[in-house]
Design a protein around this motif. Structure first.
Motif, PDB file in Angstrom:
ATOM      1  N   ARG A 113     -25.137  37.206  25.317  1.00  0.00           N
ATOM      2  CA  ARG A 113     -25.280  35.747  25.310  1.00  0.00           C
ATOM      3  C   ARG A 113     -26.722  35.330  25.578  1.00  0.00           C
ATOM      4  O   ARG A 113     -27.280  34.483  24.876  1.00  0.00           O
ATOM      5  CB  ARG A 113     -24.362  35.117  26.357  1.00  0.00           C
ATOM      6  CG  ARG A 113     -22.929  35.104  25.939  1.00  0.00           C
ATOM      7  CD  ARG A 113     -22.071  34.446  26.977  1.00  0.00           C
ATOM      8  NE  ARG A 113     -20.672  34.536  26.592  1.00  0.00           N
ATOM      9  CZ  ARG A 113     -19.678  34.311  27.405  1.00  0.00           C
ATOM     10  NH1 ARG A 113     -19.899  33.987  28.656  1.00  0.00           N
ATOM     11  NH2 ARG A 113     -18.443  34.407  26.979  1.00  0.00           N
ATOM     12  N   ILE A 114     -27.325  35.900  26.587  1.00  0.00           N
ATOM     13  CA  ILE A 114     -28.683  35.494  26.947  1.00  0.00           C
ATOM     14  C   ILE A 114     -29.696  36.051  25.943  1.00  0.00           C
ATOM     15  O   ILE A 114     -30.719  35.429  25.666  1.00  0.00           O
ATOM     16  CB  ILE A 114     -28.995  35.884  28.405  1.00  0.00           C
ATOM     17  CG1 ILE A 114     -28.024  35.121  29.325  1.00  0.00           C
ATOM     18  CG2 ILE A 114     -30.421  35.566  28.786  1.00  0.00           C
ATOM     19  CD1 ILE A 114     -28.114  35.467  30.772  1.00  0.00           C
ATOM     20  N   GLY A 115     -29.401  37.215  25.364  1.00  0.00           N
ATOM     21  CA  GLY A 115     -30.260  37.749  24.303  1.00  0.00           C
ATOM     22  C   GLY A 115     -30.286  36.837  23.087  1.00  0.00           C
ATOM     23  O   GLY A 115     -31.336  36.634  22.470  1.00  0.00           O
ATOM     24  N   ILE A 116     -29.139  36.257  22.749  1.00  0.00           N
ATOM     25  CA  ILE A 116     -29.084  35.318  21.628  1.00  0.00           C
ATOM     26  C   ILE A 116     -29.890  34.064  21.948  1.00  0.00           C
ATOM     27  O   ILE A 116     -30.566  33.499  21.083  1.00  0.00           O
ATOM     28  CB  ILE A 116     -27.623  34.972  21.289  1.00  0.00           C
ATOM     29  CG1 ILE A 116     -26.936  36.166  20.646  1.00  0.00           C
ATOM     30  CG2 ILE A 116     -27.506  33.761  20.388  1.00  0.00           C
ATOM     31  CD1 ILE A 116     -27.538  36.614  19.344  1.00  0.00           C
ATOM     32  N   ILE A 117     -29.833  33.628  23.197  1.00  0.00           N
ATOM     33  CA  ILE A 117     -30.638  32.470  23.590  1.00  0.00           C
ATOM     34  C   ILE A 117     -32.122  32.785  23.436  1.00  0.00           C
ATOM     35  O   ILE A 117     -32.897  31.968  22.932  1.00  0.00           O
ATOM     36  CB  ILE A 117     -30.296  32.033  25.038  1.00  0.00           C
ATOM     37  CG1 ILE A 117     -28.889  31.447  25.068  1.00  0.00           C
ATOM     38  CG2 ILE A 117     -31.301  31.029  25.568  1.00  0.00           C
ATOM     39  CD1 ILE A 117     -28.361  31.169  26.449  1.00  0.00           C
ATOM     40  N   GLY A 118     -32.538  33.980  23.842  1.00  0.00           N
ATOM     41  CA  GLY A 118     -33.933  34.399  23.664  1.00  0.00           C
ATOM     42  C   GLY A 118     -34.322  34.476  22.198  1.00  0.00           C
ATOM     43  O   GLY A 118     -35.431  34.090  21.809  1.00  0.00           O
ATOM     44  N   LEU A 119     -33.397  34.957  21.368  1.00  0.00           N
ATOM     45  CA  LEU A 119     -33.649  35.040  19.929  1.00  0.00           C
ATOM     46  C   LEU A 119     -33.838  33.655  19.326  1.00  0.00           C
ATOM     47  O   LEU A 119     -34.787  33.420  18.563  1.00  0.00           O
ATOM     48  CB  LEU A 119     -32.477  35.755  19.248  1.00  0.00           C
ATOM     49  CG  LEU A 119     -32.540  35.930  17.749  1.00  0.00           C
ATOM     50  CD1 LEU A 119     -33.488  37.067  17.412  1.00  0.00           C
ATOM     51  CD2 LEU A 119     -31.162  36.215  17.197  1.00  0.00           C
ATOM     52  N   MET A 120     -32.963  32.724  19.687  1.00  0.00           N
ATOM     53  CA  MET A 120     -33.094  31.360  19.160  1.00  0.00           C
ATOM     54  C   MET A 120     -34.374  30.701  19.665  1.00  0.00           C
ATOM     55  O   MET A 120     -35.072  30.028  18.897  1.00  0.00           O
ATOM     56  CB  MET A 120     -31.876  30.523  19.568  1.00  0.00           C
ATOM     57  CG  MET A 120     -30.635  30.853  18.782  1.00  0.00           C
ATOM     58  SD  MET A 120     -29.294  29.703  19.036  1.00  0.00           S
ATOM     59  CE  MET A 120     -28.840  30.021  20.712  1.00  0.00           C
ATOM     60  N   TYR A 121     -34.691  30.888  20.938  1.00  0.00           N
ATOM     61  CA  TYR A 121     -35.895  30.286  21.497  1.00  0.00           C
ATOM     62  C   TYR A 121     -37.138  30.796  20.772  1.00  0.00           C
ATOM     63  O   TYR A 121     -38.015  30.016  20.397  1.00  0.00           O
ATOM     64  CB  TYR A 121     -36.000  30.577  22.996  1.00  0.00           C
ATOM     65  CG  TYR A 121     -37.239  30.007  23.625  1.00  0.00           C
ATOM     66  CD1 TYR A 121     -37.284  28.680  24.019  1.00  0.00           C
ATOM     67  CD2 TYR A 121     -38.369  30.781  23.813  1.00  0.00           C
ATOM     68  CE1 TYR A 121     -38.421  28.138  24.581  1.00  0.00           C
ATOM     69  CE2 TYR A 121     -39.515  30.258  24.371  1.00  0.00           C
ATOM     70  CZ  TYR A 121     -39.539  28.941  24.759  1.00  0.00           C
ATOM     71  OH  TYR A 121     -40.677  28.399  25.304  1.00  0.00           O
ATOM     72  N   ALA A 122     -37.209  32.103  20.560  1.00  0.00           N
ATOM     73  CA  ALA A 122     -38.379  32.677  19.889  1.00  0.00           C
ATOM     74  C   ALA A 122     -38.497  32.167  18.461  1.00  0.00           C
ATOM     75  O   ALA A 122     -39.599  31.843  18.001  1.00  0.00           O
ATOM     76  CB  ALA A 122     -38.287  34.202  19.896  1.00  0.00           C
ATOM     77  N   GLY A 123     -37.387  32.081  17.759  1.00  0.00           N
ATOM     78  CA  GLY A 123     -37.426  31.592  16.387  1.00  0.00           C
ATOM     79  C   GLY A 123     -37.851  30.134  16.304  1.00  0.00           C
ATOM     80  O   GLY A 123     -38.680  29.762  15.473  1.00  0.00           O
TER      81      GLY A 123
END
Length: 187
Positions: A113-123
């Motif tokens: 869940r938090i990895g996906i948040i990091g992925l969206m934030y970076a994108g």
């Protein structure tokens, strides 16, 4: 000959000598020393002017650190949940099994869940930087706002708006905290 010596002196300022055999007690001739650059080498001059990571490095960094942090946090919560679920007749082997199962399950869930948040934030941050052609505090705030809104968009408009506001505040707080640490903490 004099022109050749001048170019050697100029290149010596940007390089350092490296001897791969320095830890071995053998006499090595100077021709086996390598001249390594002291700063990163770029293919294009535009790359050397920018003082930030590329979008790919940004994506990898934010996703990886978010996944790692989420996994460790989730495993910690899972550990305490496993300890809390002990029963009076459990053997040591069964207690260890409960702890490992709970830690593994919760760690994976939180990490994803938090990895996906990091992925969206970076994108989103990379997209905003590419669109605005600047990188400042507001870029991070907009990326946090967008990340929160997209992450909770499936739960409705109200939930997305609240999560977006919280994401923007969190990103702003992290950037402000980073600036405070840079300014007041001698590292």
């Amino acid at each position: 000959m004099a022109a050749n010596n001048r170019s050697d002196q100029e290149s010596d300022e940007n390089t350092r000598l490296y001897n791969p055999y320095q830890n071995f007690e053998v006499p090595i001739k100077s021709q086996y020393l390598y001249k390594l650059p002291t700063s990163p080498e770029y293919l294009f001059t535009e790359e050397s002017l920018k003082q930030r990571r590329t979008w790919g490095e940004n994506l990898t960094f934010y996703t990886g650190t978010a996944y790692l942090g989420g996994s460790v946090s989730g495993a910690t919560v899972g550990f305490f949940t496993g300890v809390k679920n002990f029963e009076s007749g459990d053997t040591t082997k069964l207690k260890i099994n409960r702890i490992l199962n709970s830690s593994g399950h919760t760690g994976r869930t939180w990490g994803n869940r938090i990895g996906i948040i990091g992925l969206m934030y970076a994108g989103i941050e990379s997209g905003v930087v590419a669109a605005m052609d600047r990188d400042d505090v507001w870029t991070s705030v907009v990326a946090g706002l967008g990340t929160g809104a997209v992450f909770r968009a499936a739960r409705g408009v109200r939930s997305a708006a609240v999560a977006g506001a919280l994401g923007g505040l969190a990103a702003g707080a992290v950037v402000a905290g980073k600036q405070v640490v840079k300014r007041y903490v001698p590292i």
